[in-house]
Design a protein around this motif. Structure first.
Motif, PDB file in Angstrom:
ATOM      1  N   SER A 158      68.954   2.408  21.809  1.00 61.16           N
ATOM      2  CA  SER A 158      69.331   2.732  20.433  1.00 61.16           C
ATOM      3  C   SER A 158      68.132   2.585  19.511  1.00 61.16           C
ATOM      4  CB  SER A 158      70.445   1.794  19.960  1.00 61.16           C
ATOM      5  OG  SER A 158      69.957   0.462  19.842  1.00 61.16           O
ATOM      6  N   ALA A 159      68.246   3.156  18.332  1.00 61.67           N
ATOM      7  CA  ALA A 159      67.152   3.069  17.357  1.00 61.67           C
ATOM      8  C   ALA A 159      66.946   1.636  16.883  1.00 61.67           C
ATOM      9  CB  ALA A 159      67.440   3.989  16.170  1.00 61.67           C
ATOM     10  N   ILE A 160      68.039   0.895  16.650  1.00 60.32           N
ATOM     11  CA  ILE A 160      67.864  -0.483  16.155  1.00 60.32           C
ATOM     12  C   ILE A 160      67.310  -1.389  17.257  1.00 60.32           C
ATOM     13  CG2 ILE A 160      69.598  -0.267  14.354  1.00 60.32           C
ATOM     14  CD1 ILE A 160      71.487  -1.911  16.075  1.00 60.32           C
ATOM     15  N   SER A 161      67.607  -1.085  18.514  1.00 61.46           N
ATOM     16  CA  SER A 161      67.035  -1.846  19.620  1.00 61.46           C
ATOM     17  C   SER A 161      65.532  -1.611  19.711  1.00 61.46           C
ATOM     18  CB  SER A 161      67.705  -1.442  20.935  1.00 61.46           C
ATOM     19  OG  SER A 161      67.053  -2.027  22.037  1.00 61.46           O
ATOM     20  N   LEU A 162      65.123  -0.361  19.538  1.00 65.33           N
ATOM     21  CA  LEU A 162      63.691  -0.044  19.539  1.00 65.33           C
ATOM     22  C   LEU A 162      62.983  -0.733  18.377  1.00 65.33           C
ATOM     23  CD1 LEU A 162      63.851   3.785  20.359  1.00 65.33           C
ATOM     24  CD2 LEU A 162      63.141   1.950  21.912  1.00 65.33           C
ATOM     25  N   ALA A 163      63.627  -0.720  17.209  1.00 65.88           N
ATOM     26  CA  ALA A 163      63.028  -1.359  16.028  1.00 65.88           C
ATOM     27  C   ALA A 163      62.830  -2.855  16.268  1.00 65.88           C
ATOM     28  CB  ALA A 163      63.902  -1.129  14.807  1.00 65.88           C
TER      29      ALA A 163
ATOM     30  N   CYS B 145      73.202  10.221  16.631  1.00 68.37           N
ATOM     31  CA  CYS B 145      72.563   9.218  17.485  1.00 68.37           C
ATOM     32  C   CYS B 145      73.298   9.082  18.818  1.00 68.37           C
ATOM     33  CB  CYS B 145      72.503   7.868  16.770  1.00 68.37           C
ATOM     34  SG  CYS B 145      74.080   7.326  16.082  1.00 68.37           S
ATOM     35  N   LYS B 146      72.660   8.381  19.750  1.00 72.75           N
ATOM     36  CA  LYS B 146      73.228   8.196  21.078  1.00 72.75           C
ATOM     37  C   LYS B 146      74.115   6.961  21.161  1.00 72.75           C
ATOM     38  CE  LYS B 146      69.235   8.168  23.325  1.00 72.75           C
ATOM     39  NZ  LYS B 146      68.121   8.572  22.437  1.00 72.75           N
ATOM     40  N   LYS B 147      73.896   5.990  20.275  1.00 72.31           N
ATOM     41  CA  LYS B 147      74.589   4.711  20.351  1.00 72.31           C
ATOM     42  C   LYS B 147      75.331   4.418  19.049  1.00 72.31           C
ATOM     43  CE  LYS B 147      72.707   3.709  24.396  1.00 72.31           C
ATOM     44  NZ  LYS B 147      73.482   3.536  25.635  1.00 72.31           N
ATOM     45  N   ALA B 148      76.555   3.895  19.176  1.00 74.90           N
ATOM     46  CA  ALA B 148      77.393   3.629  18.010  1.00 74.90           C
ATOM     47  C   ALA B 148      76.792   2.577  17.087  1.00 74.90           C
ATOM     48  CB  ALA B 148      78.788   3.195  18.461  1.00 74.90           C
ATOM     49  N   GLU B 149      76.015   1.649  17.640  1.00 76.07           N
ATOM     50  CA  GLU B 149      75.450   0.580  16.817  1.00 76.07           C
ATOM     51  C   GLU B 149      74.438   1.087  15.797  1.00 76.07           C
ATOM     52  OE1 GLU B 149      73.579  -2.287  19.285  1.00 76.07           O
ATOM     53  OE2 GLU B 149      72.095  -0.903  20.119  1.00 76.07           O
ATOM     54  N   ASP B 150      73.963   2.323  15.962  1.00 77.04           N
ATOM     55  CA  ASP B 150      73.023   2.891  14.997  1.00 77.04           C
ATOM     56  C   ASP B 150      73.709   3.477  13.761  1.00 77.04           C
ATOM     57  OD1 ASP B 150      70.664   2.311  16.335  1.00 77.04           O
ATOM     58  OD2 ASP B 150      70.696   4.179  17.489  1.00 77.04           O
ATOM     59  N   LEU B 151      75.003   3.755  13.848  1.00 78.00           N
ATOM     60  CA  LEU B 151      75.683   4.513  12.792  1.00 78.00           C
ATOM     61  C   LEU B 151      75.625   3.817  11.428  1.00 78.00           C
ATOM     62  CD1 LEU B 151      78.790   5.687  14.845  1.00 78.00           C
ATOM     63  CD2 LEU B 151      77.044   7.187  13.846  1.00 78.00           C
ATOM     64  N   ALA B 152      76.091   2.580  11.360  1.00 73.05           N
ATOM     65  CA  ALA B 152      76.159   1.877  10.069  1.00 73.05           C
ATOM     66  C   ALA B 152      74.781   1.608   9.463  1.00 73.05           C
ATOM     67  CB  ALA B 152      76.950   0.583  10.212  1.00 73.05           C
ATOM     68  N   PRO B 153      73.817   1.026  10.219  1.00 79.00           N
ATOM     69  CA  PRO B 153      72.500   0.790   9.600  1.00 79.00           C
ATOM     70  C   PRO B 153      71.797   2.081   9.197  1.00 79.00           C
ATOM     71  CG  PRO B 153      72.481   0.222  11.950  1.00 79.00           C
ATOM     72  CD  PRO B 153      73.900   0.431  11.564  1.00 79.00           C
ATOM     73  N   PHE B 154      72.010   3.151   9.944  1.00 71.28           N
ATOM     74  CA  PHE B 154      71.405   4.442   9.601  1.00 71.28           C
ATOM     75  C   PHE B 154      72.032   4.993   8.326  1.00 71.28           C
ATOM     76  CE2 PHE B 154      70.137   8.792  11.655  1.00 71.28           C
ATOM     77  CZ  PHE B 154      69.259   9.016  10.615  1.00 71.28           C
ATOM     78  N   LEU B 155      73.371   4.917   8.228  1.00 69.39           N
ATOM     79  CA  LEU B 155      74.035   5.429   7.029  1.00 69.39           C
ATOM     80  C   LEU B 155      73.631   4.638   5.784  1.00 69.39           C
ATOM     81  CD1 LEU B 155      75.973   7.500   5.854  1.00 69.39           C
ATOM     82  CD2 LEU B 155      77.857   5.907   6.301  1.00 69.39           C
ATOM     83  N   LYS B 156      73.422   3.332   5.934  1.00 65.49           N
ATOM     84  CA  LYS B 156      72.959   2.508   4.810  1.00 65.49           C
ATOM     85  C   LYS B 156      71.674   3.066   4.226  1.00 65.49           C
ATOM     86  CE  LYS B 156      74.809  -2.020   6.151  1.00 65.49           C
ATOM     87  NZ  LYS B 156      74.453  -3.392   6.570  1.00 65.49           N
ATOM     88  N   VAL B 157      70.785   3.496   5.105  1.00 60.08           N
ATOM     89  CA  VAL B 157      69.510   4.067   4.657  1.00 60.08           C
ATOM     90  C   VAL B 157      69.731   5.393   3.952  1.00 60.08           C
ATOM     91  CG1 VAL B 157      67.315   5.045   5.434  1.00 60.08           C
ATOM     92  CG2 VAL B 157      68.137   2.894   6.418  1.00 60.08           C
ATOM     93  N   LEU B 158      70.558   6.256   4.532  1.00 63.22           N
ATOM     94  CA  LEU B 158      70.740   7.605   3.996  1.00 63.22           C
ATOM     95  C   LEU B 158      71.437   7.627   2.643  1.00 63.22           C
ATOM     96  CD1 LEU B 158      71.752   9.677   7.164  1.00 63.22           C
ATOM     97  CD2 LEU B 158      69.492   9.407   6.136  1.00 63.22           C
ATOM     98  N   ILE B 159      72.323   6.667   2.380  1.00 62.82           N
ATOM     99  CA  ILE B 159      73.038   6.690   1.102  1.00 62.82           C
ATOM    100  C   ILE B 159      72.333   5.858   0.032  1.00 62.82           C
ATOM    101  CG2 ILE B 159      75.251   7.171   2.187  1.00 62.82           C
ATOM    102  CD1 ILE B 159      76.033   4.301   1.883  1.00 62.82           C
TER     103      ILE B 159
END
Length: 536
Positions: A69-74, A289-303
């Motif tokens: 996931s993106a947050i795992s990579l981060a 994204c590929k992983k559900a755990e990315d949805l909320a932190p990603f949306l926080k950034v976009l909004i």
């Protein structure tokens, strides 16, 4: 007394006539559904004769970093378990490996991305407050892609039009800027249909994008390039946009998570040809994204500053949710839901029935008019298709472009010409009717869902179909566009592969500004059924 008897007999006759009328309508409906079913079988058989021998999928992943996931990579970058440069180079190499098969990337910035990754690594070496960095730069050093229609400074912004082939963006779209400010590194832009308005990603400038699970199948539109490259592990996540399913459709066809947020949350400046933000629109940027755990932190950034309007950090006990489901839209023009998609819905409903104790079948009033309603509300968008398709040089028409097509001078695809024919020749929906039906559907669903309910709704009648076959069944698009009309948040959730190795999934809908419920359900379904499955 005689008058009373006659009155009763008259009522009985009316009841019998109503019953006969209903029976005839049901029989006719059944006949139409069956005819449509056999028509779809013939379409798939004919297209299969041409395409099946050409079927391929992308090669297997060799580096496990591509599966994370993106947050795992981060987190790995922040804690120096791996460098941003290594991750960026790994994804770039994967893009190069798969793009000859799927034709998703239309312009890259690989050299600049590697330089930015090196700068990130240097910053981390000097940083003394990693916890603060986690909050302010949640995606520091993580590569991402975005669709060609989203402005990115210095990169091509053709909108898939030959007449805009040399146009470059001077600034980033607001959402692209926000993700860059959160530490993301843009590595490439991906393919779209012309002006984002078709259910496949194909144009005369870049050609056709292919599905990584089977290159003879569609990737959807308009974020089809994004769906293909993320599913093929060429990017961990991406910024999409959705005015009629443009995030969720590619998410479904490519086996990913894709979310259309509640209305008015994401900035739209720089998305398509929009130069400014305006709140009254069906369009919304969203995460893929590929992983559900990315949805909320990603949306926080976009909004960005609108994050306070959602409850993304609020804990959700999925056992306490009210659960509803709908088996089909009811639109006779749409294809019949196939057995695989029926089974997918049933297993999700059954799982949540066991979790919550109940699951209620409903029918959204007016869902059978999904496409007609979307078509009406598109006329209320701040968009002029006939002007934009010429790069705003002049207003074209269906007659003009049909003549150009017949004389070999057209610069447009058939999809764009069909859109012009639709606008010029077909009658428009009645304003009062469309508004009334929309209001009734919205009120019904708001009352059902409240602040603690979710709706499971089919993603489509069947998984990714053969290229070009969508011309013969365009009304299947109604399964996505309904929730743009209603302005509800909706998340596409992947649920593995069918017997042909194609992704299946379900849409999860919540009432406005309850996006966190969609994400909680997405995580539950991922944990239970596996979520995204690599193409190879």
């Amino acid at each position: 007394m005689c008058t009373s008897i006659k009155s009763e007999e008259s009522l009985q006759c009316k009841d019998i006539l109503q019953l006969i009328k209903k029976l005839c309508c049901d029989i006719l409906r059944y006949i139409i559904i069956q005819i449509h079913f056999y028509f779809d079988c013939i379409v798939d058989f004919v297209f299969g004769i041409y395409y099946d021998s050409k079927a391929k999928k992308v090669p297997a992943v060799k580096n496990d970093l591509l599966l994370e996931s993106a947050i795992s990579l981060a987190e790995k970058i922040r804690t120096k378990k791996v460098t941003s440069e290594e991750i960026v180079r790994t994804y770039i190499e994967r893009c190069k490996e798969v793009n000859s098969l799927i034709n998703a990337v239309v312009e890259d910035r690989y050299s600049d991305a590697i330089k930015e990754a090196k700068a990130v690594d240097a910053m981390i070496e000097k940083c003394k407050d990693l916890e603060k960095m986690k909050i302010t730069l949640p995606f520091l050093g993580v590569p991402f892609t975005t669709k060609e229609s989203n402005c990115a400074k210095g990169l091509i912004h053709s909108m898939g039009l030959l007449c805009r082939r040399n146009h470059r963006s001077e600034e980033d779209a607001t959402t692209v800027r926000l993700l860059k400010e959160a530490g993301g590194i843009l590595i490439a832009k991906t393919n779209i249909p012309e002006l984002n308005l078709w259910i496949e990603s194909r144009n005369n400038l870049y050609g056709q994008t292919n599905n990584p699970y089977n290159i003879t199948r569609t990737v959807g539109g308009s974020s089809g390039g994004e769906g293909a490259i993320v599913a093929a592990c060429g990017a961990p996540f991406s910024i999409c946009s959705d005015i009629g399913g443009s995030t969720r459709m590619p998410a479904f066809f490519n086996g990913l998570f894709g979310h259309k947020p509640s209305e008015g949350l994401t900035p739209v400046a720089g998305i398509g040809l929009r130069e400014n933000d305006y709140p009254d629109t069906m369009v919304a940027a969203g995460p893929l994204c590929k992983k559900a755990e990315d949805l909320a932190p990603f949306l926080k950034v976009l909004i960005g500053p609108n994050v306070h309007r959602l409850k993304l950090d609020k804990p959700v006990n999925v056992k306490n949710l009210k659960v509803f489901y709908q088996e089909s839209s009811g639109d006779l023009r749409a294809s019949k839901i196939n057995s695989t998609m029926q089974a997918t819905l049933i297993k999700v409903v059954q799982h949540f029935r066991e979790l919550t104790g109940s699951a209620t079948k409903i029918k959204i009033p007016g869902s059978e008019y999904s496409y007609k309603l979307w078509r009406y509300w598109m006329t209320r968008e701040n968009v002029n298709f006939k002007l934009n398709i010429t790069d705003r040089k002049y207003i074209t028409s269906a007659k003009r472009e049909i003549f150009n097509l017949l004389t070999g001078n057209s610069q447009l695809t058939l999809a764009a010409i069909i859109k012009l024919i639709d606008e010029d020749f077909l009658p428009q929906e009645n304003d009062e009717w469309a508004r009334k039906v929309t209001a009734k559907a919205k009120q019904f669903l708001e009352e059902k869902l409240g602040d603690n309910g979710v709706l499971f709704y089919p993603s489509a009648p069947f998984p990714a179909s053969y290229h070009y076959s969508t011309y013969l069944r365009p009304f299947n698009f109604g399964y996505w566009c309904l929730f743009n009309v209603l302005r509800f948040p909706v998340c596409q959730v992947p649920l593995g592969l069918d017997k042909e190795g194609l992704p299946v999934g379900i849409q999860v809908v919540a009432a406005p500004y309850n996006d966190h419920l969609c994400f909680a359900v997405a995580k539950e379904l991922e944990a239970t059924f596996g979520g995204w499955v690599p193409p190879s």
